[in-house]
Scaffold this motif. Structure first.
Motif, PDB file in Angstrom:
ATOM      1  N   ALA A 107       0.656  -5.669  -0.264  1.00 57.32           N
ATOM      2  CA  ALA A 107      -0.694  -5.666   0.302  1.00 57.32           C
ATOM      3  C   ALA A 107      -0.885  -6.839   1.252  1.00 57.32           C
ATOM      4  O   ALA A 107      -1.452  -6.671   2.340  1.00 57.32           O
ATOM      5  N   SER A 108      -0.420  -8.009   0.873  1.00 61.28           N
ATOM      6  CA  SER A 108      -0.562  -9.194   1.733  1.00 61.28           C
ATOM      7  C   SER A 108       0.169  -9.005   3.055  1.00 61.28           C
ATOM      8  O   SER A 108      -0.342  -9.392   4.115  1.00 61.28           O
TER       9      SER A 108
ATOM     10  N   ALA B 187      -3.587 -11.290  -0.509  1.00 63.23           N
ATOM     11  CA  ALA B 187      -4.468 -10.420  -1.285  1.00 63.23           C
ATOM     12  C   ALA B 187      -5.164 -11.263  -2.348  1.00 63.23           C
ATOM     13  O   ALA B 187      -4.573 -12.200  -2.889  1.00 63.23           O
TER      14      ALA B 187
ATOM     15  N   GLU C 248      -8.527  -7.747  -5.308  1.00 65.65           N
ATOM     16  CA  GLU C 248      -7.873  -6.673  -4.544  1.00 65.65           C
ATOM     17  C   GLU C 248      -6.628  -6.171  -5.268  1.00 65.65           C
ATOM     18  O   GLU C 248      -6.342  -4.969  -5.263  1.00 65.65           O
TER      19      GLU C 248
ATOM     20  N   ASP D  48       0.798  -7.687  -4.729  1.00 66.88           N
ATOM     21  CA  ASP D  48       0.388  -8.838  -3.935  1.00 66.88           C
ATOM     22  C   ASP D  48       1.230  -8.923  -2.662  1.00 66.88           C
ATOM     23  O   ASP D  48       0.702  -9.077  -1.557  1.00 66.88           O
TER      24      ASP D  48
END
Length: 163
Positions: free
Chosen positions: A31-32, A39, A43, A28
């Motif tokens: 990716a965020s 995210a 995802e 999280d």
């Protein structure tokens, strides 16, 4: 007593409830930051599916969970690339526990795990925007090295002799 004294680092299967929650938090966050937005759960699920985490078990690797007073706070893995090199991966400290000395303890536990698996050198790759991770690695003796692999999220590579 300092909070550093409350940390424990132990090998743990990657698929326990605590390890899975930490891996989800890790994905999280990275990716965020990359997407510059939160995210979604879907995802995160997609990112974790087929990510090769099952290799983080002996003899090919190891997964470590760090806890503070029993609460899951950190994780990381090592993956043997060949007979001498291990790759550092999925290094993560939950935000509430950052700045408490756990990151250095986690790196030490992962380096010990790599040595136990036979590695004499640790390597890793990361992104340039993960400045806190890069500072952690250089603070702990990792130096920039030539690329040893390639991929869409790999922008800088580090290595360290484990001797």
């Amino acid at each position: 007593m300092t909070i550093t004294a409350l940390w424990t680092m132990e090998p743990e299967r990657y698929d326990t409830a605590d390890a899975t929650a930490l891996r989800r938090d890790y994905y999280d966050e990275v990716a965020s930051r990359y997407w510059r937005r939160r995210a979604t759960a879907a995802e995160i699920d997609e990112g974790l599916a087929g990510d090769g985490v099952e290799l983080l078990t002996p003899p090919t690797g190891r997964f470590v969970v760090g806890r503070v007073a029993g609460e899951p706070a950190a994780c990381g893995g090592v993956l043997m690339l060949d007979a001498e090199r291990a790759e550092l991966t999925r290094v993560f400290i939950r935000p509430a526990f950052r700045g408490t000395g756990g990151a250095g303890l986690l790196l030490g536990a992962l380096e010990s795990a790599a040595r136990e698996l036979g590695a004499s050198r640790m390597v890793l790759n990361t992104r340039l925007d993960l400045v806190e991770a890069r500072a952690l690695y250089t603070r702990n003796g990792y130096r920039e090295i030539p690329a040893y692999c390639e991929g869409p999220y790999m922008e800088i590579w580090y290595g360290k002799e484990l001797g």
